[in-house]
Design a protein around this motif. Structure first.
Motif, PDB file in Angstrom:
ATOM      1  N   ALA A  44     -10.630   4.359 -16.214  1.00 34.57           N
ATOM      2  CA  ALA A  44     -10.215   5.369 -15.240  1.00 34.57           C
ATOM      3  C   ALA A  44      -8.813   5.089 -14.717  1.00 34.57           C
ATOM      4  CB  ALA A  44     -11.214   5.422 -14.085  1.00 34.57           C
ATOM      5  N   LYS A  45      -8.508   3.817 -14.427  1.00 33.95           N
ATOM      6  CA  LYS A  45      -7.168   3.460 -13.964  1.00 33.95           C
ATOM      7  C   LYS A  45      -6.122   3.811 -15.013  1.00 33.95           C
ATOM      8  CE  LYS A  45      -8.355  -0.391 -10.898  1.00 33.95           C
ATOM      9  NZ  LYS A  45      -8.240  -1.849 -10.708  1.00 33.95           N
ATOM     10  N   GLN A  46      -6.421   3.510 -16.270  1.00 37.96           N
ATOM     11  CA  GLN A  46      -5.480   3.803 -17.348  1.00 37.96           C
ATOM     12  C   GLN A  46      -5.277   5.305 -17.481  1.00 37.96           C
ATOM     13  OE1 GLN A  46      -3.708   1.494 -19.087  1.00 37.96           O
ATOM     14  NE2 GLN A  46      -2.583   3.253 -19.844  1.00 37.96           N
ATOM     15  N   ALA A  47      -6.351   6.077 -17.370  1.00 40.45           N
ATOM     16  CA  ALA A  47      -6.246   7.532 -17.472  1.00 40.45           C
ATOM     17  C   ALA A  47      -5.397   8.092 -16.330  1.00 40.45           C
ATOM     18  CB  ALA A  47      -7.637   8.167 -17.459  1.00 40.45           C
ATOM     19  N   ILE A  48      -5.568   7.558 -15.138  1.00 38.87           N
ATOM     20  CA  ILE A  48      -4.779   8.006 -13.991  1.00 38.87           C
ATOM     21  C   ILE A  48      -3.305   7.673 -14.200  1.00 38.87           C
ATOM     22  CG2 ILE A  48      -4.339   7.604 -11.534  1.00 38.87           C
ATOM     23  CD1 ILE A  48      -7.414   7.312 -11.239  1.00 38.87           C
ATOM     24  N   ASP A  49      -3.028   6.462 -14.663  1.00 42.04           N
ATOM     25  CA  ASP A  49      -1.637   6.065 -14.922  1.00 42.04           C
ATOM     26  C   ASP A  49      -0.997   6.963 -15.986  1.00 42.04           C
ATOM     27  OD1 ASP A  49      -1.787   4.040 -13.061  1.00 42.04           O
ATOM     28  OD2 ASP A  49      -2.112   2.451 -14.545  1.00 42.04           O
ATOM     29  N   ASP A  50      -1.732   7.226 -17.055  1.00 37.98           N
ATOM     30  CA  ASP A  50      -1.205   8.074 -18.122  1.00 37.98           C
ATOM     31  C   ASP A  50      -0.936   9.493 -17.613  1.00 37.98           C
ATOM     32  OD1 ASP A  50      -1.423   5.900 -19.797  1.00 37.98           O
ATOM     33  OD2 ASP A  50      -3.231   6.628 -20.831  1.00 37.98           O
ATOM     34  N   THR A  51      -1.853  10.023 -16.807  1.00 36.98           N
ATOM     35  CA  THR A  51      -1.686  11.359 -16.259  1.00 36.98           C
ATOM     36  C   THR A  51      -0.481  11.409 -15.329  1.00 36.98           C
ATOM     37  OG1 THR A  51      -4.072  11.723 -16.391  1.00 36.98           O
ATOM     38  CG2 THR A  51      -2.832  13.191 -14.948  1.00 36.98           C
ATOM     39  N   HIS A  52      -0.307  10.377 -14.529  1.00 32.47           N
ATOM     40  CA  HIS A  52       0.823  10.309 -13.609  1.00 32.47           C
ATOM     41  C   HIS A  52       2.151  10.286 -14.371  1.00 32.47           C
ATOM     42  CE1 HIS A  52       3.558   8.277 -10.678  1.00 32.47           C
ATOM     43  NE2 HIS A  52       3.031   9.206  -9.911  1.00 32.47           N
ATOM     44  N   LYS A  53       2.219   9.482 -15.403  1.00 31.42           N
ATOM     45  CA  LYS A  53       3.436   9.407 -16.217  1.00 31.42           C
ATOM     46  C   LYS A  53       3.728  10.749 -16.886  1.00 31.42           C
ATOM     47  CE  LYS A  53       3.134   4.481 -17.155  1.00 31.42           C
ATOM     48  NZ  LYS A  53       2.832   3.453 -18.159  1.00 31.42           N
ATOM     49  N   ALA A  54       2.698  11.400 -17.401  1.00 28.86           N
ATOM     50  CA  ALA A  54       2.886  12.698 -18.049  1.00 28.86           C
ATOM     51  C   ALA A  54       3.358  13.744 -17.047  1.00 28.86           C
ATOM     52  CB  ALA A  54       1.589  13.149 -18.719  1.00 28.86           C
ATOM     53  N   ALA A  55       2.804  13.699 -15.836  1.00 26.56           N
ATOM     54  CA  ALA A  55       3.220  14.654 -14.800  1.00 26.56           C
ATOM     55  C   ALA A  55       4.674  14.422 -14.402  1.00 26.56           C
ATOM     56  CB  ALA A  55       2.303  14.541 -13.585  1.00 26.56           C
ATOM     57  N   GLU A  56       5.078  13.169 -14.268  1.00 22.02           N
ATOM     58  CA  GLU A  56       6.475  12.869 -13.940  1.00 22.02           C
ATOM     59  C   GLU A  56       7.406  13.339 -15.044  1.00 22.02           C
ATOM     60  OE1 GLU A  56       6.549   8.652 -13.213  1.00 22.02           O
ATOM     61  OE2 GLU A  56       6.321   8.937 -11.055  1.00 22.02           O
ATOM     62  N   GLN A  57       7.010  13.137 -16.284  1.00 18.29           N
ATOM     63  CA  GLN A  57       7.824  13.569 -17.417  1.00 18.29           C
ATOM     64  C   GLN A  57       7.943  15.087 -17.433  1.00 18.29           C
ATOM     65  OE1 GLN A  57       9.515  11.659 -19.514  1.00 18.29           O
ATOM     66  NE2 GLN A  57      10.319  13.427 -20.603  1.00 18.29           N
ATOM     67  N   ALA A  58       6.841  15.786 -17.213  1.00 13.33           N
ATOM     68  CA  ALA A  58       6.861  17.249 -17.203  1.00 13.33           C
ATOM     69  C   ALA A  58       7.732  17.768 -16.070  1.00 13.33           C
ATOM     70  CB  ALA A  58       5.440  17.788 -17.079  1.00 13.33           C
ATOM     71  N   LEU A  59       7.653  17.133 -14.901  1.00  8.62           N
ATOM     72  CA  LEU A  59       8.474  17.542 -13.762  1.00  8.62           C
ATOM     73  C   LEU A  59       9.956  17.334 -14.059  1.00  8.62           C
ATOM     74  CD1 LEU A  59       8.659  18.488 -10.821  1.00  8.62           C
ATOM     75  CD2 LEU A  59       8.455  16.097 -10.132  1.00  8.62           C
TER      76      LEU A  59
END
Length: 87
Positions: A44-59
């Motif tokens: 779950a921690k890894q999934a959250i980190d990956d989602t956060h990185k993807a959101a920052e990249q998209a932004l």
């Protein structure tokens, strides 16, 4: 009569063995459940980190780089910059 006592002793020995086996199975199940829980937390921690990185990249891509991800300040610098008050 002797067969009655032998049968009773065998039944008692079997019951004791079964109880010990059940306790061992319960301990093993608890250990397995704890390991699975730890793995689920890490996943779950890894999934959250990956989602956060993807959101920052998209932004960053959506804004053309005008808004860039903030870097997290180090804990040492935050603590050393905290105001101290002397009376």
């Amino acid at each position: 009569m002797k067969y009655k006592y032998v049968g009773l002793a065998a039944l008692l020995a079997f019951s004791t063995t079964a109880l010990v086996g059940c306790e061992q199975a319960e301990k093993s199940a608890q250990q397995l459940a704890e390991q699975l829980k730890e793995q689920a937390v890490e996943t779950a921690k890894q999934a959250i980190d990956d989602t956060h990185k993807a959101a920052e990249q998209a932004l960053s891509e959506a804004t053309g780089g005008l808004i860039s991800p903030k870097k997290e300040p180090e804990k040492d610098t935050e603590e050393s910059q905290s105001p101290t008050k002397t009376i």
